[in-house]
Design an enzyme around this catalytic site. Structure first.
Site, PDB file in Angstrom:
ATOM      1  CG  ASP A 121      -2.290   0.587   0.943  1.00 25.06           C
ATOM      2  OD1 ASP A 121      -2.355   1.814   0.715  1.00 25.06           O
ATOM      3  OD2 ASP A 121      -3.288  -0.157   0.937  1.00 25.06           O
ATOM      4  CG  HIS A 130      -5.234   3.981   0.347  1.00 18.13           C
ATOM      5  ND1 HIS A 130      -4.856   2.661   0.344  1.00 18.13           N
ATOM      6  CD2 HIS A 130      -6.458   4.009  -0.256  1.00 18.13           C
ATOM      7  CE1 HIS A 130      -5.792   1.928  -0.237  1.00 18.13           C
ATOM      8  NE2 HIS A 130      -6.773   2.722  -0.613  1.00 18.13           N
ATOM      9  CB  SER A 185      -9.166   0.620  -0.847  1.00 17.97           C
ATOM     10  OG  SER A 185      -8.405   0.827  -1.989  1.00 17.97           O
TER      11      SER A 185
END
Length: 429
Positions: free
Chosen positions: A181, A213, A369
């Site tokens: 990520d 994120h 996600s």
């Protein structure tokens, strides 16, 4: 466990031409803000200012590039084939011994007198270059019982997820989860006592990714149960690879970097891989993913992407060995921007999911996600409970346990249905 750091999830667009290197797909960012209420994120830039009216419309921003200009990625070229290519004007920009896989991955610069497609065909014509491909870019995909009163409860109660009281008694403590990520804020209070290792692979000449994120996804997995962003399997070990970098406002990884990241996690002997990212098909990446699932028995879970129901399948989720996850809201309706197709395996909460903000506190997140960690966590619990199951058998078991949604039987919207872990973690309440 010794880790070796090498040098080094929105869907990467498909490209219509090499000229301009731009993507044909629409923007696929996760809706990171979700609803504005109960926002406890201190990332805010200050009070929002009302924009002045204007009569001159702004031209749309060009889509981000789909792959690196003038680069080919190859896996396991022989010395003879490499010599053939260099004699034709190819150059080695970068190479890395992929950890745990015993192959050498290379970024090749192409001769100036041929197109990128011609260069790929040239490499693929060699016996050891048949999986060669562009260096594609991948981007991150961004009324309940009274005893569960936190903001995270609606999503978890919808699939029967127990609240873990602490890390020591949580399920899946013997399982190691790998994750690729963006950056992670390791100083966030939710990771204070987590078994979290972060490896950064971005090259030093590139701007580092932001810790937005990745922090949110990691917190969904191993966040402290006593904070406002509790994790689903807070007792698991998490090895996270930051494989992303920024080019202006574009935050992305590339196939070459993902290959090294996957190798590192394979060498670390992870049981499950969480890939909250997506992009175009890539033959080198496909070959490596097949090896990880079939040869190394790693469960790989990935986001279907956020380009909308009519978009082409996104990868790696659309590869057959990968568990492809779509997102639903608390009422079980599919996320309006989720990619659909026969490759969809499971649905999980991914709309207005409560998780860690990048600096401190927590906020709502929306996107496929954020559905992926639910399936990753379920696979971790199942792998601990039934260690005799192979990676593909774990996927089949999760599909069999799913609550059917939409059309009867598996369908292109919900896959096998909504994730369920009923009975898998009964020691928690």
């Amino acid at each position: 466990m010794a880790l070796f750091v090498g040098v080094f999830c929105t869907v990467v667009p498909m490209v219509t031409s090499e000229a301009g290197q731009h993507a044909a797909w629409a923007d696929d960012d996760d809706d990171d803000d979700g609803n504005s209420y109960d926002d406890d994120d201190d990332d805010d830039d200050g009070a929002r200012q009302r924009r002045a009216a204007t009569t001159v419309p702004r031209p749309p921003a060009p889509p981000p590039p789909g792959f690196a200009a003038n680069e080919i990625v190859a896996l396991a070229l022989t010395e003879g084939d490499l010599a053939t290519l260099t004699a034709q004007g190819f150059s080695v920009i970068e190479e890395v011994e992929v950890p745990g896989i015993a192959v050498t991955s290379r970024r090749l610069g192409i001769p100036g007198n041929i197109s990128l497609s011609e260069a790929r065909d040239t490499v693929r014509a060699l016996a050891s270059g048949q999986e060669a491909d562009f260096n594609h870019y991948y981007r991150s995909e961004e009324g309940f019982p009274e005893e569960c009163s936190g903001a995270e409860c609606p999503a978890r109660r919808a699939i029967g997820w127990p609240r873990m009281p602490d890390r020591e008694t949580a399920c899946a403590r013997t399982v190691t989860i790998g994750m690729i990520d963006t950056g992670i804020n390791e100083q966030h209070e939710t990771f204070a006592s987590a078994r979290l290792d972060v490896i950064r692979l971005a090259r030093s000449d590139l701007d580092p990714s932001r810790a937005v994120h990745g922090t949110a996804v990691a917190a969904l997995l191993v966040g402290d149960p006593m904070t406002r962003s509790p994790g689903l399997v807070p007792g698991s070990q998490l090895i996270a690879v930051d494989a992303f970098h920024r080019v202006g406002s574009d935050e992305r990884s590339d196939a070459f970097t993902l290959i090294e990241a996957l190798g590192l996690l394979s060498e670390a002997q992870v049981d499950i891989l969480n890939l909250s990212l997506a992009g175009p098909p890539n033959t080198v990446l496909e070959e490596l993913i097949d090896r990880l699932v079939f040869d190394f028995d790693i469960v790989i879970v990935s986001a279907v992407g956020n380009l909308g129901p009519n978009a082409q399948p996104a990868y790696p989720a659309a590869y057959d060995p990968v568990v492809a996850v779509t997102a639903v809201d608390r009422d079980g309706a599919v996320y309006r921007r989720a990619v659909q197709g026969t490759h969809v395996d499971l649905a999980a909460p991914g709309v207005n999911v409560w998780t860690a903000a990048s600096v401190s506190g927590a906020r709502w997140k929306t996107g496929t996600s954020f559905a992926v960690p639910f399936v990753t966590a379920a696979a971790a619990i199942l792998r601990e409970l039934r260690p005799e199951l192979t990676a593909r058998e774990i996927e089949a078991e999760l599909r069999q346990r799913a609550q059917d949604r939409g059309e009867p039987g598996p369908d292109s919207v919900f896959g096998a249905g909504l994730l369920s872990i009923e009975g898998l973690c009964e020691n928690q309440s």
